[in-house]
Design a protein around this motif. Structure first.
Motif, PDB file in Angstrom:
ATOM      1  N   LYS A   3     -69.828-145.515   6.853  1.00 21.84           N
ATOM      2  CA  LYS A   3     -69.319-146.447   5.687  1.00 21.84           C
ATOM      3  C   LYS A   3     -69.474-145.276   4.476  1.00 21.84           C
ATOM      4  O   LYS A   3     -69.098-144.849   3.737  1.00 21.84           O
ATOM      5  CB  LYS A   3     -69.677-148.037   5.299  1.00 21.84           C
ATOM      6  CG  LYS A   3     -68.896-148.599   5.619  1.00 21.84           C
ATOM      7  CD  LYS A   3     -69.638-150.294   5.375  1.00 21.84           C
ATOM      8  CE  LYS A   3     -69.301-151.376   6.128  1.00 21.84           C
ATOM      9  NZ  LYS A   3     -69.547-152.816   5.511  1.00 21.84           N
TER      10      LYS A   3
ATOM     11  N   TYR B 203     -65.789-154.774  14.020  1.00 21.64           N
ATOM     12  CA  TYR B 203     -64.972-155.176  12.645  1.00 21.64           C
ATOM     13  C   TYR B 203     -65.431-156.395  11.647  1.00 21.64           C
ATOM     14  O   TYR B 203     -65.816-156.011  10.996  1.00 21.64           O
ATOM     15  CB  TYR B 203     -63.714-155.929  13.719  1.00 21.64           C
ATOM     16  CG  TYR B 203     -62.474-155.158  12.305  1.00 21.64           C
ATOM     17  CD1 TYR B 203     -61.495-154.455  11.949  1.00 21.64           C
ATOM     18  CD2 TYR B 203     -62.472-156.377  10.800  1.00 21.64           C
ATOM     19  CE1 TYR B 203     -61.048-153.989  10.788  1.00 21.64           C
ATOM     20  CE2 TYR B 203     -61.685-156.373  10.048  1.00 21.64           C
ATOM     21  CZ  TYR B 203     -60.871-155.268   9.822  1.00 21.64           C
ATOM     22  OH  TYR B 203     -59.633-155.398   8.900  1.00 21.64           O
ATOM     23  N   GLN B 204     -65.708-157.319  12.227  1.00 27.82           N
ATOM     24  CA  GLN B 204     -66.199-158.232  11.436  1.00 27.82           C
ATOM     25  C   GLN B 204     -67.971-158.339  10.563  1.00 27.82           C
ATOM     26  O   GLN B 204     -68.151-158.106   9.852  1.00 27.82           O
ATOM     27  CB  GLN B 204     -66.020-159.741  11.858  1.00 27.82           C
ATOM     28  CG  GLN B 204     -66.411-161.233  11.657  1.00 27.82           C
ATOM     29  CD  GLN B 204     -66.281-162.299  11.588  1.00 27.82           C
ATOM     30  OE1 GLN B 204     -66.457-162.207  13.080  1.00 27.82           O
ATOM     31  NE2 GLN B 204     -66.309-163.429  10.946  1.00 27.82           N
TER      32      GLN B 204
ATOM     33  N   LEU C 202     -68.563-155.013  10.333  1.00 29.09           N
ATOM     34  CA  LEU C 202     -69.030-154.026   9.147  1.00 29.09           C
ATOM     35  C   LEU C 202     -67.961-154.258   7.922  1.00 29.09           C
ATOM     36  O   LEU C 202     -68.496-154.418   7.069  1.00 29.09           O
ATOM     37  CB  LEU C 202     -67.572-152.542  10.157  1.00 29.09           C
ATOM     38  CG  LEU C 202     -68.178-151.715  11.299  1.00 29.09           C
ATOM     39  CD1 LEU C 202     -67.667-150.695  10.932  1.00 29.09           C
ATOM     40  CD2 LEU C 202     -69.497-151.091   9.957  1.00 29.09           C
ATOM     41  N   GLU C 203     -67.118-155.604   8.628  1.00 29.38           N
ATOM     42  CA  GLU C 203     -66.595-156.062   7.603  1.00 29.38           C
ATOM     43  C   GLU C 203     -67.215-157.361   6.254  1.00 29.38           C
ATOM     44  O   GLU C 203     -67.298-156.528   5.209  1.00 29.38           O
ATOM     45  CB  GLU C 203     -65.343-156.872   7.445  1.00 29.38           C
ATOM     46  CG  GLU C 203     -64.231-157.097   6.433  1.00 29.38           C
ATOM     47  CD  GLU C 203     -63.036-158.251   6.886  1.00 29.38           C
ATOM     48  OE1 GLU C 203     -62.039-157.363   6.208  1.00 29.38           O
ATOM     49  OE2 GLU C 203     -63.494-158.725   7.862  1.00 29.38           O
ATOM     50  N   LEU C 204     -68.217-157.691   6.800  1.00 27.43           N
ATOM     51  CA  LEU C 204     -69.300-158.688   6.536  1.00 27.43           C
ATOM     52  C   LEU C 204     -70.917-157.865   6.178  1.00 27.43           C
ATOM     53  O   LEU C 204     -71.528-158.228   5.258  1.00 27.43           O
ATOM     54  CB  LEU C 204     -69.250-159.656   7.169  1.00 27.43           C
ATOM     55  CG  LEU C 204     -68.405-160.753   7.670  1.00 27.43           C
ATOM     56  CD1 LEU C 204     -68.958-161.763   8.604  1.00 27.43           C
ATOM     57  CD2 LEU C 204     -67.495-160.920   6.201  1.00 27.43           C
TER      58      LEU C 204
ATOM     59  N   ASP D  23     -73.387-151.451   8.927  1.00 23.91           N
ATOM     60  CA  ASP D  23     -73.518-149.931   7.972  1.00 23.91           C
ATOM     61  C   ASP D  23     -72.564-149.221   8.907  1.00 23.91           C
ATOM     62  O   ASP D  23     -71.553-148.215   8.388  1.00 23.91           O
ATOM     63  CB  ASP D  23     -74.783-148.971   6.926  1.00 23.91           C
ATOM     64  CG  ASP D  23     -75.782-150.638   6.692  1.00 23.91           C
ATOM     65  OD1 ASP D  23     -75.196-151.361   5.673  1.00 23.91           O
ATOM     66  OD2 ASP D  23     -76.995-150.117   6.765  1.00 23.91           O
TER      67      ASP D  23
ATOM     68  N   LEU E 209     -60.970-149.896  13.268  1.00 25.62           N
ATOM     69  CA  LEU E 209     -62.503-149.878  12.391  1.00 25.62           C
ATOM     70  C   LEU E 209     -62.260-149.042  11.276  1.00 25.62           C
ATOM     71  O   LEU E 209     -63.333-149.407  10.113  1.00 25.62           O
ATOM     72  CB  LEU E 209     -63.284-149.050  13.241  1.00 25.62           C
ATOM     73  CG  LEU E 209     -63.883-150.487  14.614  1.00 25.62           C
ATOM     74  CD1 LEU E 209     -64.826-149.444  15.594  1.00 25.62           C
ATOM     75  CD2 LEU E 209     -64.089-151.573  14.535  1.00 25.62           C
TER      76      LEU E 209
ATOM     77  N   GLU F  95     -60.065-149.094   9.313  1.00 24.63           N
ATOM     78  CA  GLU F  95     -60.212-150.153   7.669  1.00 24.63           C
ATOM     79  C   GLU F  95     -61.482-150.922   7.324  1.00 24.63           C
ATOM     80  O   GLU F  95     -61.483-151.337   5.785  1.00 24.63           O
ATOM     81  CB  GLU F  95     -59.329-151.533   8.099  1.00 24.63           C
ATOM     82  CG  GLU F  95     -57.943-151.507   8.720  1.00 24.63           C
ATOM     83  CD  GLU F  95     -57.632-152.970   9.188  1.00 24.63           C
ATOM     84  OE1 GLU F  95     -56.244-152.404   9.709  1.00 24.63           O
ATOM     85  OE2 GLU F  95     -58.000-153.661   9.489  1.00 24.63           O
ATOM     86  N   VAL F  96     -62.374-150.200   7.414  1.00 26.10           N
ATOM     87  CA  VAL F  96     -63.986-150.721   7.134  1.00 26.10           C
ATOM     88  C   VAL F  96     -64.373-149.858   6.957  1.00 26.10           C
ATOM     89  O   VAL F  96     -65.748-149.971   6.155  1.00 26.10           O
ATOM     90  CB  VAL F  96     -64.502-152.039   7.923  1.00 26.10           C
ATOM     91  CG1 VAL F  96     -63.713-153.151   7.235  1.00 26.10           C
ATOM     92  CG2 VAL F  96     -64.141-151.872   9.131  1.00 26.10           C
TER      93      VAL F  96
ATOM     94  N   LYS G  48     -64.673-145.253   6.886  1.00 30.66           N
ATOM     95  CA  LYS G  48     -64.168-144.258   6.494  1.00 30.66           C
ATOM     96  C   LYS G  48     -64.068-142.960   7.179  1.00 30.66           C
ATOM     97  O   LYS G  48     -63.808-141.614   7.495  1.00 30.66           O
ATOM     98  CB  LYS G  48     -63.289-143.973   5.582  1.00 30.66           C
ATOM     99  CG  LYS G  48     -62.707-144.893   4.887  1.00 30.66           C
ATOM    100  CD  LYS G  48     -61.325-145.307   4.913  1.00 30.66           C
ATOM    101  CE  LYS G  48     -60.072-146.105   5.407  1.00 30.66           C
ATOM    102  NZ  LYS G  48     -58.641-146.449   5.655  1.00 30.66           N
TER     103      LYS G  48
END
Length: 357
Positions: free
Chosen positions: A167, A207-208, A210-212, A216, A231, A233-234, A236
Motif C-alpha cells: 500500500k 483481497y479482503q 488487504l481491503e480491510l 498492509d 490486488l 485495486e487495493v 498500487k
C-alpha cells in the motif's frame, strides 16, 4: 440330446466367426483387464486461477486422455473435500486419494519440504529441475513424503513471481519493520528476520485482508495470476524481482497405499502427465506475463524494482535464516547442503553456457 447341444454350440461358434478353441482364448484378456482407477483429487487453489489452478485441471484431463479413460483424477475445488491447508492430512490419512498443492505449504509437517517448493535467491527453473532430477533432490523428496504415507510427484513449475503488493512505497529495509504482510514459505522467514509480521493467508482471502487493513502488503504470484485476484485495486505499489520465488514447484500428492496399488503402466501415465505439466507451466507462465504487466500499468499500478541495497539486506537475512534452520533440522540441513553443492558446481556450466542478459 447331448449331440444336439454340442452341434448347436458348434453352429453358434461358426456363426460368430470363431471355433471353440478361439473362443476359449478370447476369454483370458477379460479376466486380466486392469481395473479402472477413480480417484478424488482435492486442491489448494481454485481451478480457474491461471496456471496454479488450471494446471490441476490440465493434469486431470491429460491423465484421462493418455490412459484412455482408465485413470481418472476427479478434481474438487478447495474446501469441498478438505480445507486448502489440510490437503496434506487428507491425503496422508487416505480421506482422499490425491491432492494438488506445493510442498512449501507443509513447513509445519516437514521444514525441509519448503526447499522443494521455492528458495529465496534460489535457482531458476532449469537449474531447479536439474538438481531435483539429477542432483539427488528427488530421492530426498520422496523419502520425506513417504514418512507421512504420501507419494508425491513434481507436477508443475512456474517462472519467477513478483515480489509483492504494498500500500505504501518501500524505500529501505527499515520500512519492513512492523509491516503486516501475507507471505509464503521460506520468504516469510526472511520477512520475519527483517522485522516484518508475516502471516499465511489462502489466496481467496487476500483481497479482503488487504481491503480491510488486516494486512498492509502481500505477495502471491506472478502478474497474470495477481491480476486475476484484483490486488491492484487495493494496493498500487508492485515490486520486482521476486527474490523469494525465482521458480516454484507444484506437486501431486498421492496416498501411498493408493499409489502402490497402481500398475506400472498407470504409474507411468501419471508421471508422464506431470512431466508434460511442468513443460506447459514454464512455457505458458513465461508467455502470459508481458500482456499482464501492460494491463496492470494501464490500471495505474506503480511498478518498482528493488534497489541493490534492499536486495543485499534481504539476501543476508536469508543466509542467516537458512543457517539457523539447518542447525535445528537435520533433514533440512541435508537438502540445503545438497542444493548448495549442486548450485556451486552448476556455475561452471551456467556462467559459460548462457549469455548474460
Amino acid at each position: 440330446m447331448k449331440k444336439r447341444a454340442l452341434a448347436a454350440a458348434v453352429m453358434l461358434s461358426l456363426l460368430s466367426g470363431c471355433g471353440p478353441a478361439k473362443e476359449k482364448k478370447a476369454e483370458a484378456p477379460a479376466a486380466g483387464t486392469t481395473p479402472v482407477v477413480n480417484w478424488r483429487m482435492t486442491t489448494t487453489y481454485p481451478s480457474n486461477l491461471f496456471l496454479i489452478g488450471t494446471l490441476a485441471k490440465r493434469l486431470s484431463d491429460t491423465v484421462r486422455t493418455i490412459s484412455d479413460g482408465k485413470v481418472n483424477l476427479k478434481l474438487y475445488e478447495p474446501g469441498v473435500l478438505a480445507p486448502p491447508f489440510e490437503t496434506f492430512d487428507a491425503v496422508s490419512y487416505g480421506a482422499v486419494e490425491a491432492g494438488w498443492s506445493t510442498p512449501g505449504y507443509w513447513a509445519g509437517k516437514e521444514p525441509a519440504l519448503q526447499l522443494f517448493a521455492s528458495v529465496p535467491f534460489g535457482p531458476p527453473a532449469r537449474e531447479y529441475l536439474a538438481w531435483f532430477d539429477y542432483g539427488g533432490g528427488k530421492e530426498m523428496f520422496e523419502k520425506i513424503y513417504h514418512k507421512h504415507n504420501i507419494h508425491s510427484i513434481m507436477c508443475g513449475l512456474e517462472p519467477p513471481e513478483a515480489s509483492g503488493w504494498f500500500k505504501k512505497e518501500i524505500k529501505s529495509l527499515d520500512d519492513f519493520k512492523g509491516l503486516k504482510i501475507r507471505f509464503f514459505g521460506l520468504g516469510a522467514k526472511v520477512m520475519e528476520e527483517v522485522g516484518a509480521a508475516p502471516q499465511l493467508i489462502a489466496g481467496g482471502e487476500i483481497y479482503q485482508a488487504l481491503e480491510l487493513g488486516t494486512i498492509d502488503a502481500t505477495e502471491y504470484s506472478m502478474p497474470a495470476i495477481d491480476e486475476k485476484l484484483g490486488l491492484y485495486e487495493v494496493a498500487k505499489h508492485y515490486y520486482f524481482p521476486g527474490w523469494h520465488q525465482q521458480s516454484t514447484f507444484f506437486d501431486l500428492m498421492i496416498n501411498l497405499q493408493a499409489w502402490n496399488k497402481l500398475t506400472d503402466v498407470q504409474k507411468a501415465q501419471i508421471e508422464t502427465a506431470c512431466s508434460s505439466n511442468i513443460r506447459y507451466g514454464i512455457s505458458e507462465g513465461e508467455a502470459k506475463q508481458v500482456a499482464a504487466l501492460k494491463r496492470l500499468e494501464a490500471k495505474g499500478v506503480h511498478i518498482h524494482t528493488w534497489p541493490p541495497e534492499i536486495l543485499d539486506g534481504l539476501h543476508k537475512a536469508w543466509d542467516k535464516v537458512a543457517a539457523d534452520m539447518a542447525k535445528k533440522d537435520p533433514t533440512f540441513a541435508k537438502a540445503w547442503t545438497s542444493l548448495q553443492a549442486f548450485r556451486k558446481d552448476y556455475k561452471t556450466w551456467s556462467e559459460r553456457g548462457y549469455l548474460k542478459e
